[in-house]
Design a protein around this motif. Structure first.
Motif, PDB file in Angstrom:
ATOM      1  N   PHE A  43       0.828  -1.205   0.000  1.00 54.96           N
ATOM      2  CA  PHE A  43       0.000   0.000   0.000  1.00 54.96           C
ATOM      3  C   PHE A  43       0.868   1.264   0.000  1.00 54.96           C
ATOM      4  CE2 PHE A  43      -2.268   3.227   2.573  1.00 54.96           C
ATOM      5  CZ  PHE A  43      -3.331   3.468   1.722  1.00 54.96           C
ATOM      6  N   VAL A  44       1.853   1.315   0.864  1.00 52.12           N
ATOM      7  CA  VAL A  44       2.720   2.490   0.957  1.00 52.12           C
ATOM      8  C   VAL A  44       3.525   2.667  -0.327  1.00 52.12           C
ATOM      9  CG1 VAL A  44       4.726   3.463   2.163  1.00 52.12           C
ATOM     10  CG2 VAL A  44       2.830   2.502   3.470  1.00 52.12           C
ATOM     11  N   SER A  45       4.022   1.572  -0.882  1.00 52.47           N
ATOM     12  CA  SER A  45       4.806   1.691  -2.115  1.00 52.47           C
ATOM     13  C   SER A  45       3.944   2.160  -3.285  1.00 52.47           C
ATOM     14  CB  SER A  45       5.492   0.371  -2.459  1.00 52.47           C
ATOM     15  OG  SER A  45       4.565  -0.585  -2.898  1.00 52.47           O
ATOM     16  N   MET A  46       2.645   1.916  -3.220  1.00 49.72           N
ATOM     17  CA  MET A  46       1.747   2.352  -4.282  1.00 49.72           C
ATOM     18  C   MET A  46       1.345   3.818  -4.126  1.00 49.72           C
ATOM     19  SD  MET A  46       1.044  -0.098  -6.382  1.00 49.72           S
ATOM     20  CE  MET A  46       2.590  -0.900  -6.188  1.00 49.72           C
ATOM     21  N   ASP A  50       1.639   8.925  -5.535  1.00 52.89           N
ATOM     22  CA  ASP A  50       0.353   9.553  -5.857  1.00 52.89           C
ATOM     23  C   ASP A  50       0.154  10.876  -5.123  1.00 52.89           C
ATOM     24  OD1 ASP A  50      -0.221   7.489  -7.557  1.00 52.89           O
ATOM     25  OD2 ASP A  50      -1.503   6.425  -6.142  1.00 52.89           O
ATOM     26  N   ILE A  51       0.714  10.994  -3.921  1.00 56.03           N
ATOM     27  CA  ILE A  51       0.586  12.235  -3.157  1.00 56.03           C
ATOM     28  C   ILE A  51       1.280  13.379  -3.898  1.00 56.03           C
ATOM     29  CG2 ILE A  51       1.233  13.392  -1.000  1.00 56.03           C
ATOM     30  CD1 ILE A  51       1.016  10.554   0.322  1.00 56.03           C
ATOM     31  N   LEU A  87      11.465  -0.444  -4.596  1.00 58.80           N
ATOM     32  CA  LEU A  87      10.915  -0.989  -3.340  1.00 58.80           C
ATOM     33  C   LEU A  87       9.890  -2.091  -3.599  1.00 58.80           C
ATOM     34  CD1 LEU A  87      10.460   2.128  -1.026  1.00 58.80           C
ATOM     35  CD2 LEU A  87      12.216   0.363  -0.932  1.00 58.80           C
ATOM     36  N   TYR A  88       9.019  -1.850  -4.564  1.00 62.91           N
ATOM     37  CA  TYR A  88       8.000  -2.856  -4.871  1.00 62.91           C
ATOM     38  C   TYR A  88       8.658  -4.139  -5.391  1.00 62.91           C
ATOM     39  CZ  TYR A  88       3.732  -4.970  -6.611  1.00 62.91           C
ATOM     40  OH  TYR A  88       2.699  -5.834  -6.846  1.00 62.91           O
ATOM     41  N   GLY A  89       9.725  -4.010  -6.168  1.00 65.55           N
ATOM     42  CA  GLY A  89      10.469  -5.191  -6.618  1.00 65.55           C
ATOM     43  C   GLY A  89      11.039  -5.952  -5.438  1.00 65.55           C
ATOM     44  N   LEU A 118       0.570  -6.487 -11.251  1.00 67.74           N
ATOM     45  CA  LEU A 118       0.636  -5.105 -10.808  1.00 67.74           C
ATOM     46  C   LEU A 118       1.940  -4.442 -11.271  1.00 67.74           C
ATOM     47  CD1 LEU A 118      -1.226  -3.261  -9.255  1.00 67.74           C
ATOM     48  CD2 LEU A 118      -0.107  -3.962  -7.152  1.00 67.74           C
ATOM     49  N   GLN A 119       3.034  -5.165 -11.184  1.00 65.39           N
ATOM     50  CA  GLN A 119       4.316  -4.609 -11.632  1.00 65.39           C
ATOM     51  C   GLN A 119       4.293  -4.344 -13.136  1.00 65.39           C
ATOM     52  OE1 GLN A 119       6.737  -2.752 -10.969  1.00 65.39           O
ATOM     53  NE2 GLN A 119       8.265  -4.033  -9.972  1.00 65.39           N
ATOM     54  N   SER A 120       3.685  -5.230 -13.911  1.00 67.89           N
ATOM     55  CA  SER A 120       3.624  -5.005 -15.360  1.00 67.89           C
ATOM     56  C   SER A 120       2.783  -3.765 -15.683  1.00 67.89           C
ATOM     57  CB  SER A 120       3.092  -6.244 -16.083  1.00 67.89           C
ATOM     58  OG  SER A 120       1.752  -6.492 -15.745  1.00 67.89           O
ATOM     59  N   LEU A 121       1.699  -3.544 -14.939  1.00 71.57           N
ATOM     60  CA  LEU A 121       0.898  -2.330 -15.138  1.00 71.57           C
ATOM     61  C   LEU A 121       1.723  -1.086 -14.804  1.00 71.57           C
ATOM     62  CD1 LEU A 121      -2.494  -3.516 -13.632  1.00 71.57           C
ATOM     63  CD2 LEU A 121      -2.052  -2.948 -16.023  1.00 71.57           C
TER      64      LEU A 121
END
Length: 167
Positions: A43-46, A50-51, A87-89, A118-121
């Motif tokens: 959630f945080v990495s996503m 956006d902020i 980070l997501y990786g 999600l990573q591909s998107l």
């Protein structure tokens, strides 16, 4: 997801819906498997990027000069790359290594699949970000979101057409 369905569709509508569906499924898995720390990390990495993006868009909407908006977009871009790819990786890597401790083999692979979708998107959107940067430098203009069709893309009418409408 509701807002996506009631506003004018953008060019990346299917990617946005897919992103939200996959994210909801990952949230459900994180609660069901009692790995909310993992879910929170996703959630945080996503949301961090956006902020900054929302702040930059607000400045653009109130017509702040490009000298202010462009550096904020650059900040967004670097935060995006760091959080949504680096980070997501790492989160994906950690789940591959340790996620099997919290779930069955099938569930473990389903979550890996969702994480990779999600990573591909996000790579699709990273390509869009780079395209915006390229257009910004090629056209010597500020940042322009090209995902939606707005008034500027309508064919221009000639002065003669405008005079005829007035009369």
């Amino acid at each position: 997801m509701f807002v996506l369905c009631i506003e004018a569709p953008r060019k990346d509508f299917l990617a946005m819906i897919s992103h939200h569906l996959v994210t909801v499924m990952l949230i459900i898995f994180s609660f069901a498997l009692n790995v909310t720390t993992f879910g929170t990390a996703v959630f945080v990495s996503m949301d961090l990027a956006d902020i900054v993006l929302a702040f930059g868009k607000c400045l653009k909407y109130i017509e702040m000069p490009d000298s202010i908006c462009d550096p904020i977009f650059a900040c967004f871009m670097f935060i995006w790359i760091y959080t949504r790819h680096f980070l997501y990786g790492y989160i994906i890597y950690a789940w591959i290594l340790y996620g099997g401790d919290y779930s069955s083999k099938l569930t473990h692979y389903v979550v890996i699949g969702l994480l990779l979708v999600l990573q591909s998107l996000m790579f699709f959107w990273l390509w869009s970000i780079f395209r915006i940067v390229y257009k910004m430098f090629a056209n010597n203009t500020g940042v322009v979101d090209d995902r939606s069709d707005d008034e500027e893309e309508k064919p221009e009418t000639s002065e003669q057409d405008n005079k005829q409408r007035i009369v």
